[in-house]
Scaffold this motif. Sequence first.
Motif, PDB file in Angstrom:
ATOM      1  N   PRO A 129      46.296 -11.356  42.137  1.00 49.61           N
ATOM      2  CA  PRO A 129      46.123 -12.568  42.777  1.00 49.61           C
ATOM      3  C   PRO A 129      45.491 -12.745  44.108  1.00 49.61           C
ATOM      4  O   PRO A 129      45.082 -13.767  44.552  1.00 49.61           O
ATOM      5  CB  PRO A 129      47.651 -12.991  42.820  1.00 49.61           C
ATOM      6  N   SER A 130      45.637 -11.701  45.024  1.00 49.01           N
ATOM      7  CA  SER A 130      45.039 -11.415  46.191  1.00 49.01           C
ATOM      8  C   SER A 130      43.886 -11.038  46.349  1.00 49.01           C
ATOM      9  O   SER A 130      43.308 -10.772  47.429  1.00 49.01           O
ATOM     10  CB  SER A 130      46.026 -10.740  47.229  1.00 49.01           C
ATOM     11  N   ALA A 131      43.050 -10.781  45.327  1.00 46.74           N
ATOM     12  CA  ALA A 131      42.006 -10.056  45.397  1.00 46.74           C
ATOM     13  C   ALA A 131      40.803 -11.090  45.819  1.00 46.74           C
ATOM     14  O   ALA A 131      40.775 -12.270  45.445  1.00 46.74           O
ATOM     15  CB  ALA A 131      41.612  -9.334  43.884  1.00 46.74           C
ATOM     16  N   PRO A 132      39.919 -10.501  46.417  1.00 49.22           N
ATOM     17  CA  PRO A 132      38.721 -11.597  47.025  1.00 49.22           C
ATOM     18  C   PRO A 132      37.880 -11.847  46.016  1.00 49.22           C
ATOM     19  O   PRO A 132      37.797 -11.064  45.115  1.00 49.22           O
ATOM     20  CB  PRO A 132      38.301 -10.889  48.345  1.00 49.22           C
ATOM     21  N   PHE A 133      36.909 -12.875  46.360  1.00 44.80           N
ATOM     22  CA  PHE A 133      35.943 -13.317  45.296  1.00 44.80           C
ATOM     23  C   PHE A 133      36.140 -13.446  43.898  1.00 44.80           C
ATOM     24  O   PHE A 133      35.749 -13.107  42.868  1.00 44.80           O
ATOM     25  CB  PHE A 133      34.773 -12.267  45.333  1.00 44.80           C
ATOM     26  N   LYS A 134      37.439 -14.363  43.941  1.00 43.98           N
ATOM     27  CA  LYS A 134      38.009 -14.497  42.542  1.00 43.98           C
ATOM     28  C   LYS A 134      37.045 -15.441  41.763  1.00 43.98           C
ATOM     29  O   LYS A 134      36.830 -15.067  40.439  1.00 43.98           O
ATOM     30  CB  LYS A 134      39.031 -15.361  42.532  1.00 43.98           C
ATOM     31  N   ALA A 135      36.291 -16.287  42.113  1.00 42.91           N
ATOM     32  CA  ALA A 135      35.386 -16.982  41.318  1.00 42.91           C
ATOM     33  C   ALA A 135      34.202 -16.050  41.001  1.00 42.91           C
ATOM     34  O   ALA A 135      34.007 -16.370  39.593  1.00 42.91           O
ATOM     35  CB  ALA A 135      34.655 -18.308  42.370  1.00 42.91           C
ATOM     36  N   ILE A 136      33.675 -15.460  41.689  1.00 37.39           N
ATOM     37  CA  ILE A 136      32.451 -14.738  41.265  1.00 37.39           C
ATOM     38  C   ILE A 136      32.950 -13.572  40.247  1.00 37.39           C
ATOM     39  O   ILE A 136      32.311 -13.404  39.153  1.00 37.39           O
ATOM     40  CB  ILE A 136      31.904 -13.786  42.369  1.00 37.39           C
ATOM     41  N   ASN A 137      34.175 -13.038  40.464  1.00 31.28           N
ATOM     42  CA  ASN A 137      34.898 -12.129  39.380  1.00 31.28           C
ATOM     43  C   ASN A 137      35.126 -12.668  38.172  1.00 31.28           C
ATOM     44  O   ASN A 137      34.674 -12.123  37.209  1.00 31.28           O
ATOM     45  CB  ASN A 137      35.899 -11.499  40.030  1.00 31.28           C
ATOM     46  N   ALA A 138      35.528 -13.948  38.057  1.00 34.15           N
ATOM     47  CA  ALA A 138      35.703 -14.531  36.856  1.00 34.15           C
ATOM     48  C   ALA A 138      34.402 -14.937  36.191  1.00 34.15           C
ATOM     49  O   ALA A 138      34.410 -14.789  34.940  1.00 34.15           O
ATOM     50  CB  ALA A 138      36.678 -16.027  37.176  1.00 34.15           C
ATOM     51  N   VAL A 139      33.255 -15.398  36.855  1.00 40.07           N
ATOM     52  CA  VAL A 139      32.055 -15.619  36.234  1.00 40.07           C
ATOM     53  C   VAL A 139      31.745 -14.410  35.577  1.00 40.07           C
ATOM     54  O   VAL A 139      31.174 -14.481  34.455  1.00 40.07           O
ATOM     55  CB  VAL A 139      31.210 -16.371  37.253  1.00 40.07           C
ATOM     56  N   LEU A 140      31.534 -13.128  36.067  1.00 44.29           N
ATOM     57  CA  LEU A 140      30.996 -11.995  35.682  1.00 44.29           C
ATOM     58  C   LEU A 140      32.071 -11.553  34.453  1.00 44.29           C
ATOM     59  O   LEU A 140      31.413 -11.132  33.365  1.00 44.29           O
ATOM     60  CB  LEU A 140      31.256 -11.117  36.802  1.00 44.29           C
ATOM     61  N   PHE A 141      33.141 -11.731  34.538  1.00 50.02           N
ATOM     62  CA  PHE A 141      34.222 -11.248  33.356  1.00 50.02           C
ATOM     63  C   PHE A 141      33.888 -12.076  31.998  1.00 50.02           C
ATOM     64  O   PHE A 141      33.950 -11.700  30.853  1.00 50.02           O
ATOM     65  CB  PHE A 141      35.504 -11.252  33.736  1.00 50.02           C
ATOM     66  N   LEU A 142      33.877 -13.491  32.461  1.00 49.29           N
ATOM     67  CA  LEU A 142      33.713 -14.428  31.333  1.00 49.29           C
ATOM     68  C   LEU A 142      32.506 -14.690  30.843  1.00 49.29           C
ATOM     69  O   LEU A 142      32.441 -15.071  29.450  1.00 49.29           O
ATOM     70  CB  LEU A 142      34.546 -15.801  31.645  1.00 49.29           C
ATOM     71  N   PHE A 143      31.677 -14.644  31.589  1.00 52.30           N
ATOM     72  CA  PHE A 143      30.086 -14.930  31.100  1.00 52.30           C
ATOM     73  C   PHE A 143      29.131 -13.925  30.847  1.00 52.30           C
ATOM     74  O   PHE A 143      28.315 -13.691  29.877  1.00 52.30           O
ATOM     75  CB  PHE A 143      29.512 -16.351  32.106  1.00 52.30           C
ATOM     76  N   VAL A 144      28.928 -13.014  32.022  1.00 55.74           N
ATOM     77  CA  VAL A 144      27.959 -11.986  32.264  1.00 55.74           C
ATOM     78  C   VAL A 144      28.514 -10.845  31.234  1.00 55.74           C
ATOM     79  O   VAL A 144      27.711 -10.265  30.570  1.00 55.74           O
ATOM     80  CB  VAL A 144      27.894 -11.675  33.723  1.00 55.74           C
ATOM     81  N   PHE A 145      29.825 -10.598  31.432  1.00 55.06           N
ATOM     82  CA  PHE A 145      30.078  -9.140  30.873  1.00 55.06           C
ATOM     83  C   PHE A 145      30.275  -9.191  29.150  1.00 55.06           C
ATOM     84  O   PHE A 145      29.618  -8.377  28.596  1.00 55.06           O
ATOM     85  CB  PHE A 145      31.528  -8.985  31.260  1.00 55.06           C
ATOM     86  N   PRO A 146      30.527 -10.336  28.541  1.00 59.25           N
ATOM     87  CA  PRO A 146      30.343 -10.554  26.900  1.00 59.25           C
ATOM     88  C   PRO A 146      28.744 -10.459  26.858  1.00 59.25           C
ATOM     89  O   PRO A 146      28.609  -9.631  25.678  1.00 59.25           O
ATOM     90  CB  PRO A 146      30.725 -11.926  26.940  1.00 59.25           C
ATOM     91  N   ILE A 147      27.827 -10.785  27.521  1.00 62.48           N
ATOM     92  CA  ILE A 147      26.382 -10.535  27.108  1.00 62.48           C
ATOM     93  C   ILE A 147      26.077  -9.114  27.246  1.00 62.48           C
ATOM     94  O   ILE A 147      25.413  -8.670  26.421  1.00 62.48           O
ATOM     95  CB  ILE A 147      25.506 -11.611  27.992  1.00 62.48           C
ATOM     96  N   VAL A 148      26.340  -8.748  28.222  1.00 66.14           N
ATOM     97  CA  VAL A 148      25.847  -7.330  28.663  1.00 66.14           C
ATOM     98  C   VAL A 148      26.480  -6.210  27.662  1.00 66.14           C
ATOM     99  O   VAL A 148      26.032  -5.432  27.067  1.00 66.14           O
ATOM    100  CB  VAL A 148      26.419  -6.964  30.156  1.00 66.14           C
ATOM    101  N   ALA A 149      27.756  -6.541  27.400  1.00 63.32           N
ATOM    102  CA  ALA A 149      28.558  -5.605  26.410  1.00 63.32           C
ATOM    103  C   ALA A 149      28.022  -5.882  24.899  1.00 63.32           C
ATOM    104  O   ALA A 149      28.028  -4.847  24.002  1.00 63.32           O
ATOM    105  CB  ALA A 149      30.181  -6.207  26.360  1.00 63.32           C
ATOM    106  N   TYR A 150      27.534  -6.923  24.676  1.00 63.62           N
ATOM    107  CA  TYR A 150      27.049  -7.127  23.443  1.00 63.62           C
ATOM    108  C   TYR A 150      25.793  -6.381  23.077  1.00 63.62           C
ATOM    109  O   TYR A 150      25.391  -5.799  22.058  1.00 63.62           O
ATOM    110  CB  TYR A 150      26.689  -8.743  23.109  1.00 63.62           C
ATOM    111  N   PHE A 151      24.908  -6.597  24.198  1.00 60.67           N
ATOM    112  CA  PHE A 151      23.513  -5.668  24.065  1.00 60.67           C
ATOM    113  C   PHE A 151      23.648  -4.180  24.033  1.00 60.67           C
ATOM    114  O   PHE A 151      22.959  -3.320  23.588  1.00 60.67           O
ATOM    115  CB  PHE A 151      22.580  -6.271  25.027  1.00 60.67           C
ATOM    116  N   LEU A 152      24.720  -3.997  24.726  1.00 58.65           N
ATOM    117  CA  LEU A 152      25.046  -2.588  24.929  1.00 58.65           C
ATOM    118  C   LEU A 152      25.621  -1.901  23.787  1.00 58.65           C
ATOM    119  O   LEU A 152      25.219  -0.810  23.287  1.00 58.65           O
ATOM    120  CB  LEU A 152      26.097  -2.197  26.105  1.00 58.65           C
ATOM    121  N   LEU A 153      26.479  -2.576  23.014  1.00 62.22           N
ATOM    122  CA  LEU A 153      27.088  -2.249  21.911  1.00 62.22           C
ATOM    123  C   LEU A 153      26.277  -2.390  20.663  1.00 62.22           C
ATOM    124  O   LEU A 153      26.195  -1.394  19.858  1.00 62.22           O
ATOM    125  CB  LEU A 153      28.567  -2.866  21.524  1.00 62.22           C
ATOM    126  N   THR A 154      25.585  -3.348  20.707  1.00 55.60           N
ATOM    127  CA  THR A 154      24.572  -3.509  19.340  1.00 55.60           C
ATOM    128  C   THR A 154      23.330  -3.051  19.319  1.00 55.60           C
ATOM    129  O   THR A 154      22.603  -2.576  18.580  1.00 55.60           O
ATOM    130  CB  THR A 154      24.670  -4.824  19.053  1.00 55.60           C
TER     131      THR A 154
END
Length: 384
Positions: A129-154
């Motif tokens: 809860p107290s970690a900084p840059f929460k909004a950026i972290n959420a965007v990276l986890f919910l939107f950027v990470f799935p795309i990167v993970a998809y191309f890395l795995l497939t």
Amino acid sequence: MANADMFHIRTEEAPVMPAPVSTTGVIGWMRQNLFSSIPNTILTIIGILIAYSIIEPFIKFAFVDAIWTGTDRKACLPAEAGGYVGACWAYVEAYFPQFIYGRYPVEEIYRVNIVYAMFVVLLVPLAMPSAPFKAINAVLFLFVFPIVAYFLLTGLVFGDTVILPIVETPVWGGLLVTLVIAVTGIVASLPLGILLALGRRSKMPIVKLVSVIFIEFWRGVPLITVLFMSSVMLPLFLPEGVVFDKLLRVLIGVTLFSAAYMAEVVRGGLQAIPKGQYEGAMALGLRFWQMMGLIILPQALKLVIPGIVNTFIGLFKDTTLVLIVGMYDLLGQIQSSFSDPTWSTPTQSHSGYLFAAMVFWCFCFGMSRYSIFMEKKLHTGHKR
């Protein structure tokens, strides 16, 4: 008349005496919770005996008499160990890469490790809860990470240029498949469940009817049936030449199934909010989505954290059902290893299932403890 010497008037505050040992610490807790009465004492003793009868042989099998090293089944045979043997961890060590990666090409396993590392690095600060840059972290986890993970795995190919070799999903397996299905289902089912819960409480008849039909349909069908339909029956209804990846079909089926249950959990939280909260939000001139996003949903979701996490845990454990449609998750990969005669021993299956149980328990226990942590942090007067 009483003599004044018979009385003593204290002129300074009495020293603070420590509480009796029998009411504090471990002893006090045991007296209050385990031995507060004769019936509780009897039940405590019975419980200790039952726990000992279960825990003692478990520890003996899993650790004391376990075989930790070896190159083949001979190390875990009773004859070679002088009689009784425990868990064959040497077999688990030999098959550990397959349990984690399935049949993913060995030379490309680094791509899976990168995805695992990204998942942990993004999830840990997001859960703090107290970690900084929460909004950026959420965007990276919910939107950027799935795309990167998809191309890395497939894999990734541009025209005739192969940047990352293509790895078909049928060779995926083990913990990789378990986490892909569980994380995708958890992340996608929560917002979909919220929309369905709002739709079921909507005053628009069409929206409410569609939401009710969707929820009741998916709640009335077993997950095994959903997986069979998505894997076997769905391709029969598709136009000729249209092919969906089996993993994608499973992900869609699991997400829709979980969203129906999530919707009912969220609806319970919405119904628990007093009517005055809705009236106050409308009195402020807030529109529907503003009212839900700023006033109602934060309170409702906070109230149903246990139910939400319980649904997540159930979804994580239900990933083992994908074995029936030919996908080898962690449990399926373990079961497939039983056919290898190199490690065929009387304790092979016990060791494999014990390893699977420990992995699932770690993930489910972690989600449970985090749920308790968030409940304590967000109770804000709702604690009972």
